[in-house]
Structure formats: C-alpha cells, structure tokens
Design a protein around this motif. Structure first.
Motif, mmCIF file in Angstrom:
data_model
loop_
_atom_site.group_PDB
_atom_site.id
_atom_site.type_symbol
_atom_site.label_atom_id
_atom_site.label_comp_id
_atom_site.label_asym_id
_atom_site.label_seq_id
_atom_site.Cartn_x
_atom_site.Cartn_y
_atom_site.Cartn_z
ATOM 1 N N GLY A 139 0.876 -1.171 0.000
ATOM 2 C CA GLY A 139 0.000 0.000 0.000
ATOM 3 C C GLY A 139 0.905 1.210 0.000
ATOM 4 N N SER A 140 0.735 2.086 -0.971
ATOM 5 C CA SER A 140 1.624 3.260 -1.033
ATOM 6 C C SER A 140 0.837 4.458 -1.544
ATOM 7 N N GLU A 141 1.040 5.605 -0.893
ATOM 8 C CA GLU A 141 0.262 6.792 -1.284
ATOM 9 C C GLU A 141 1.072 8.075 -1.115
ATOM 10 N N THR A 142 0.775 9.019 -1.988
ATOM 11 C CA THR A 142 1.210 10.401 -1.799
ATOM 12 C C THR A 142 -0.045 11.275 -1.883
ATOM 13 N N PHE A 143 -0.884 11.141 -0.855
ATOM 14 C CA PHE A 143 -2.153 11.880 -0.829
ATOM 15 C C PHE A 143 -1.937 13.387 -0.789
ATOM 16 N N SER A 144 -0.748 13.806 -0.312
ATOM 17 C CA SER A 144 -0.495 15.260 -0.237
ATOM 18 C C SER A 144 -0.649 15.907 -1.617
ATOM 19 N N ARG A 145 -0.452 15.121 -2.688
ATOM 20 C CA ARG A 145 -0.551 15.668 -4.048
ATOM 21 C C ARG A 145 -1.999 15.912 -4.488
ATOM 22 N N ILE A 146 -2.960 15.256 -3.812
ATOM 23 C CA ILE A 146 -4.364 15.436 -4.228
ATOM 24 C C ILE A 146 -5.195 16.104 -3.136
ATOM 25 N N LEU A 147 -4.515 16.758 -2.192
ATOM 26 C CA LEU A 147 -5.237 17.496 -1.153
ATOM 27 C C LEU A 147 -5.448 18.933 -1.598
ATOM 28 N N ASP A 148 -6.591 19.483 -1.229
ATOM 29 C CA ASP A 148 -6.847 20.909 -1.403
ATOM 30 C C ASP A 148 -6.349 21.576 -0.121
#
Ligand code: COA
Length: 324
Positions: A139-148
């Motif tokens: 499981g890997s994510e860079t959610f910071s890129r899709i945050l408003d």
C-alpha cells in the motif's frame, strides 16, 4: 493445503514530518482541534523526488530484508494506491523495475483506503490457486498531491507513506486456526456512496487529477458500522471471535473511529495498534505501515492472531484474519 504466510514486513516514510502546529501556520486550524477530533499529531509529506513508486520500492526492500529474500524470489507484485505516479503504466511496474525484477506479474489495485485489503485478497487467491509463490503486497500513497490545502476539513487528515508485506505460499497441511497464514478475508463495496468521499477529477472526466472531497461526519458513521460488521464476519468465517484476537491492525483514519469500532466489538483498546497520531491517514498505506510498526516494536509476534481492517472511498471495506 497452501496458505499465504506473511514472512516479512517493511515500510517507508517521506523524510519531512509536519506537526499540527506547523500546518496551523498556513491553514485555519489548531493543534487542539486536530488532536481532539482525530488523534492526529504528525504526518509525513513527500518531497518532489519522493513518489508513490519510490516509497513503495523502499518499503519492499525493507520487507524483503525482513523476510531474508531477494527481489528475484518474487513472482507477483500487487500495489494498492489511489495516487499512482502516472495514470499508466501501473506504479507496480515502476516498483518492479526499481527492484530489478525483469519478469513477474505486476499490477495496481484501486480501492482507496481499503486498497491493501483488496490487494491482499487478490495476492492470497493467486498464491492459493498456484499462479504465484511469493508476492509483494504493497500500500503506497502520496495523498499530499491530491489534497486541497485550502480545505481545512480534509487537508489536516492525510499523510504520505508506504507499507509492504512479503506473502509466501506454504503447505500448512491441516494446521487449522493455529497454523500460520491468512485464515480468511472478506471484501465489500457499495458504490452508492461515491459523493461522500471522492476526488473531483480524473482522466476520463475532467482530464485533471482532482482534489479530495469528503463529508467527514457521514463517512464516520458508516465506518464504525461497516468495520465492526466485516471484522465479525471475517472472524466467523474461520470459526473465531473477538476474544481470540491478539491485535487489531486497523486503517488509521481517526482515533475516534478506532475507539468506537473496538467498543462495538467488545475489544480492549490495548489490543488496537494506533499509529494515526504519527502518520495521519495514509490511505492504502496505513494498514501495512501500522503492521510494520507493531512488528518492529515487538508488539506483534509470530503466532499472534491479528485482524487487519479498512474502509475507504467507494465505499469499499474489508478485513483479513491472519495467524502471523
Ligand atoms: N480545524 C478547525 N476547525 C475545523 C476543521 C479544522 N481542520 N475542520 C472542520 N472544522 C470545523 C467545521 O468547520 C465545523 O465548524 P462549524 O460547526 O462552525 O461549522 C466544526 O469544526 C465541526 O466540524 P465537523 O465536520 O462536524 O467535525 P467532526 O467532529 O465530524 O470531525 C472529521 C470531522 C473529519 C475529523 C470527522 O468527521 C472524521 O474523522 N470523519 C471520518 C473521516 C475519515 O475517516 N475519512 C477517511 C475514511 S477512509
């Protein structure tokens, strides 16, 4: 009988760690509000050169090291993510190339925060069907890129990171619930709830990446009911109940969801692995990241009965019962 045994765990976090106080310098929020409503104190945020695939590959190297295996021993890579490096090809193939594996099955799975549970069941099924022997499940994510970053109701809740496990098919005979490996998994989805948790963009609609949108209070309500339900169902599938559980390794969305779910099942909070304070919600990464944390600090030991669970956008949700 072949069972998929977790023979190694690993994780990776971006170098930059951001406190609530640091966030409050640019977002209209406070440390007190975030801690009281969510339990979150820190999150890691990826630098431009840290991506979903690089974090995933680092987590895989750590998991392979823990398992005492080489990358060439792997014949399947399943990567759960909602934030791939590119729309295509899959981030799993980038991980494969980074690890130097030139020929194996590699693909991504999209089930947002429950992605790791989905990936685990797919890999487990392929191992038990004989189409793979050793798998990296990530499981890997860079959610910071899709945050408003101007929406305080979402941007304070998420973080970046990766977690991985090495699954190995082992012939456990008729060892029953005492034998190591994945004992049962259950997955669910209910697509009617799209508008409660979604990203407002995509290749086929806006042609943009989009940003996370969420009706937090409604998600919360569904989460407790769905998670308690699927954990009970998954334990019952292998004739076990909450009393048999040594550790719950939940999706780390909100400390209040973890407490409420444990209470509903009659489980002591001491049996719940909590990392949301340190990592915030890392979506598909949160369960393997929490698992690796609790393995490394010695809480989860070989032979323990653990329950992994998660719920996310879709809605999707699921659980796995594992003799570690
Ligand atoms: N800082 C300060 N105040 C904030 C804030 C922030 N970061 N975010 C929201 N608020 C305010 C709201 O504007 C609202 O103010 P108002 O009453 O004046 O309108 C107030 O705090 C309460 O907001 P509400 O959304 O009702 O809070 P809550 O107690 O439901 O907590 C969540 C919000 C998001 C923390 C909570 O609902 C939650 O965790 N939900 C589940 C989310 C989740 O787990 N999602 C992922 C699943 S995979």
């Amino acid at each position: 009988m072949i069972r998929s045994v977790i023979v190694g765990t690993g994780s990776a976090l971006p170098a930059r760690r951001v406190s609530n106080a640091e966030l409050a310098e640019t977002v209209d929020t406070t440390d007190e509000w975030i801690v009281e409503r969510t339990g979150i104190r820190f999150r890691h945020i990826a630098a431009p050169d840290e991506t979903t695939a690089t974090l995933a590959a680092d987590a895989c190297r750590a998991a392979l090291g823990a398992a005492g295996l080489a990358a060439q021993d792997i014949d399947l890579i399943v990567l759960a993510t909602a934030t791939p490096d590119q729309t295509f090809p899959s981030s799993a193939t980038k991980v494969q190339a980074s690890l130097g594996i030139n020929d194996c099955v590699a693909f991504d799975v999209a089930a947002v925060c429950s992605g790791f549970l989905y990936a685990l069941q797919v890999a487990d099924s392929m191992i038990r069907a004989g189409s793979a022997r050793r798998a990296l499940v990530i499981g890997s994510e860079t959610f910071s890129r899709i945050l408003d970053w101007e929406d305080r109701t979402t941007c304070v809740l998420f973080g970046d990171g990766a977690g991985a496990v090495v699954l190995e098919g082992q012939d456990n005979g008729d060892a029953g619930a005492e034998g190591r490996g994945i004992l049962s998994t259950r997955l669910h989805a209910d697509g009617r709830h799209n508008e409660l948790l979604y990203v407002d963009g995509g290749p086929s609609t806006t042609g943009t990446v989009g940003k996370v949108r969420m009706k937090g209070r409604e998600v919360f309500r569904h989460a407790v009911v769905n998670l308690a339900g699927v954990m009970t169902e998954t334990l019952a599938a292998c004739s076990l109940s909450a009393e048999d559980v040594d550790w719950v390794v939940p999706h780390q969305a909100n400390a209040r969801i973890l407490d409420a779910t444990a209470r509903k099942l009659g489980l002591s909070p001491d049996k719940v692995v909590v990392t949301v304070d340190q990592h915030a919600n890392t979506s598909a990464a949160s369960v393997p990241l929490a698992l690796d944390t609790a393995v490394k600090d010695g809480r989860i030991k070989r032979g323990d009965l653990i329950v992994l669970e998660a719920m996310g956008g879709g809605f999707t949700w699921g659980a796995a019962v594992v003799r570690f």
